[in-house]
Design a protein around this motif. Structure first.
Motif, short mmCIF file in Angstrom:
data_model
loop_
_atom_site.label_atom_id
_atom_site.label_comp_id
_atom_site.label_asym_id
_atom_site.label_seq_id
_atom_site.Cartn_x
_atom_site.Cartn_y
_atom_site.Cartn_z
N SER A 65 0.84 -1.20 0.00
CA SER A 65 0.00 0.00 0.00
C SER A 65 0.87 1.24 0.00
CB SER A 65 -0.93 0.02 1.22
OG SER A 65 -0.17 0.16 2.40
N GLY A 66 0.26 2.37 -0.35
CA GLY A 66 0.96 3.64 -0.34
C GLY A 66 1.64 3.99 -1.64
N GLU A 67 1.09 3.52 -2.75
CA GLU A 67 1.72 3.75 -4.05
C GLU A 67 1.98 5.23 -4.33
OE1 GLU A 67 0.66 2.93 -8.68
OE2 GLU A 67 0.15 1.39 -7.23
N THR A 68 1.06 6.11 -3.92
CA THR A 68 1.25 7.54 -4.17
C THR A 68 1.48 8.34 -2.89
OG1 THR A 68 -1.14 7.91 -4.10
CG2 THR A 68 -0.16 7.45 -6.27
N ALA A 69 1.69 7.65 -1.79
CA ALA A 69 1.89 8.33 -0.50
C ALA A 69 3.35 8.21 -0.06
CB ALA A 69 0.99 7.70 0.56
N ARG A 70 3.75 9.05 0.88
CA ARG A 70 5.10 8.96 1.43
C ARG A 70 5.25 7.75 2.34
NH1 ARG A 70 8.64 13.65 1.66
NH2 ARG A 70 7.70 15.28 0.43
#
Length: 92
Positions: A65-70
């Protein structure tokens, strides 16, 4: 094993900066990569950097998870707590 990672893209260099705690008090590994966060290149750089540090093939790591998150969650197959501590030191 799942590993929480906080990524700084365009960080000037590829490096693992050690452990920290997030707002909820969970252990998070701080990583910086030189790649820009475009077209998944920063995510690929993070996985390559972690694979090298853990001495595992890149194919054994995947982004959960977190493909576009820091803040990202990385699944590392064949890695246990001892291997994490050997590569990155003990988590706080």
């Amino acid at each position: 094993m799942r590993l929480a990672v906080r990524v700084t893209p365009r960080g000037g260099r590829d490096a693992v900066e050690g452990w920290t705690r997030d707002e909820a008090g969970r252990a998070v590994l701080k990583v910086r990569v030189a790649a820009a966060p475009a077209d998944g290149s920063a995510n690929a750089a993070v996985l390559a950097l972690l694979a090298k540090a853990l001495k595992r093939p890149k194919s054994s790591l995947s982004l959960v998870s977190g493909e576009t998150a820091r803040l990202k969650l990385v699944e590392a197959e064949g890695v246990d707590q001892a291997a994490l501590e050997a590569a990155f030191g003990p988590a706080p």
